[in-house]
Write an enzyme that holds these catalytic residues in place. Sequence first.
Site, PDB file in Angstrom:
ATOM      1  N   CYS A  27       0.763  -1.165  -0.043  1.00 39.56           N
ATOM      2  CA  CYS A  27      -0.085  -0.067   0.212  1.00 39.56           C
ATOM      3  C   CYS A  27       0.823   1.224   0.069  1.00 39.56           C
ATOM      4  O   CYS A  27       1.636   1.393  -0.910  1.00 39.56           O
ATOM      5  CB  CYS A  27      -0.835  -0.118   0.961  1.00 39.56           C
ATOM      6  SG  CYS A  27      -2.349   1.060   0.976  1.00 39.56           S
ATOM      7  N   HIS A  42      -3.323  -5.378   1.650  1.00 37.13           N
ATOM      8  CA  HIS A  42      -2.493  -5.666   3.219  1.00 37.13           C
ATOM      9  C   HIS A  42      -2.419  -7.123   3.334  1.00 37.13           C
ATOM     10  O   HIS A  42      -3.581  -7.479   4.124  1.00 37.13           O
ATOM     11  CB  HIS A  42      -3.279  -4.739   4.055  1.00 37.13           C
ATOM     12  CG  HIS A  42      -2.965  -3.357   4.088  1.00 37.13           C
ATOM     13  ND1 HIS A  42      -2.237  -2.625   4.666  1.00 37.13           N
ATOM     14  CD2 HIS A  42      -3.811  -2.182   3.294  1.00 37.13           C
ATOM     15  CE1 HIS A  42      -2.316  -1.256   4.804  1.00 37.13           C
ATOM     16  NE2 HIS A  42      -3.090  -1.136   3.629  1.00 37.13           N
ATOM     17  N   GLU A 101      -0.920  -8.776   5.560  1.00 44.24           N
ATOM     18  CA  GLU A 101      -0.663  -8.840   6.941  1.00 44.24           C
ATOM     19  C   GLU A 101      -1.967  -8.835   7.736  1.00 44.24           C
ATOM     20  O   GLU A 101      -1.899  -9.318   8.801  1.00 44.24           O
ATOM     21  CB  GLU A 101       0.169  -7.789   7.573  1.00 44.24           C
ATOM     22  CG  GLU A 101      -0.443  -6.254   7.719  1.00 44.24           C
ATOM     23  CD  GLU A 101      -0.530  -5.438   6.439  1.00 44.24           C
ATOM     24  OE1 GLU A 101      -0.369  -6.213   5.250  1.00 44.24           O
ATOM     25  OE2 GLU A 101      -0.847  -4.636   6.498  1.00 44.24           O
TER      26      GLU A 101
HETATM   27  N1  LIG Z   1      -3.419   1.795   3.682  1.00 43.52           N
HETATM   28  C1  LIG Z   1      -2.463   2.891   3.216  1.00 43.52           C
HETATM   29  O1  LIG Z   1      -1.243   2.478   3.171  1.00 43.52           O
HETATM   30  C2  LIG Z   1      -3.025   3.805   2.442  1.00 43.52           C
HETATM   31  C3  LIG Z   1      -1.944   4.595   1.487  1.00 43.52           C
HETATM   32  C4  LIG Z   1      -2.470   5.825   1.482  1.00 43.52           C
HETATM   33  N2  LIG Z   1      -3.572   6.403   0.886  1.00 43.52           N
HETATM   34  C5  LIG Z   1      -1.412   6.522   0.924  1.00 43.52           C
HETATM   35  O2  LIG Z   1      -1.240   7.390  -0.071  1.00 43.52           O
HETATM   36  O3  LIG Z   1      -0.154   6.623   1.234  1.00 43.52           O
END
Ligand SMILES: NC(=O)CC[C@H](N)C(=O)O
Length: 196
Positions: A82, A176, A178
């Site tokens: 992410c 994610h 995890e």
């Molecule tokens: N769950 C996340 O890591 C979201 C990422 C977040 N929206 C970003 O731009 O960094």
Amino acid sequence: MTTAPTIGVLALQGDVREHVRALRESGARPVAVRRPAELEAVDALVIPGGESTTMWKLADAFDLLEPLRLRVKSGMPAYGSCAGMIMLADRIEGGTDDQQTLGGIDMVVRRNAFGRQVDSFESTLDFAGRGAMRAVFIRAPWVESVGSGVEVLGLAEPGDRIVAVRQGPLLATSFHPELTGDTRVHSYFVEMVREH
Ligand SMILES: NC(=O)CC[C@H](N)C(=O)O
């Protein structure tokens, strides 16, 4: 590598404990990384989710930004989830004006891409040909485009967007792993580190 590889989890924000557990279950020796000396001691690194606009500033404040860039550049295996995916992108869309990444993967990543439709959601996808996997997306980015050296490892509904990629020793997912108790992504990364 016959012994368990030492894999750091960048511990500036995000699901550090959950990544540590998944790595341990995947046969690695996980350690939290907050200082340059801790980064130097690891074979590989996981960059958790969080907020990429904050993460690079925290990395800078902890004197980790340049050391991270250098290690990624010198071929250390790294896995970003992410916001961690955003950190490993050579180019981003929808970032703040001053936003920096570590880079390393030849791709354009769009921040909060699914978020325009829905903030968080689950999808089932095939990761790296390893069968159906439940994936959790939280204000997730997607990969807008990849260079020729990048292998696409997963697509997600809605829209068959690219959500998992690999370039050499670097792995990134929009979701994610995890959070679901499914260790296949972490196991894949540990295999990458062992083969490195
Ligand atoms: N769950 C996340 O890591 C979201 C990422 C977040 N929206 C970003 O731009 O960094």
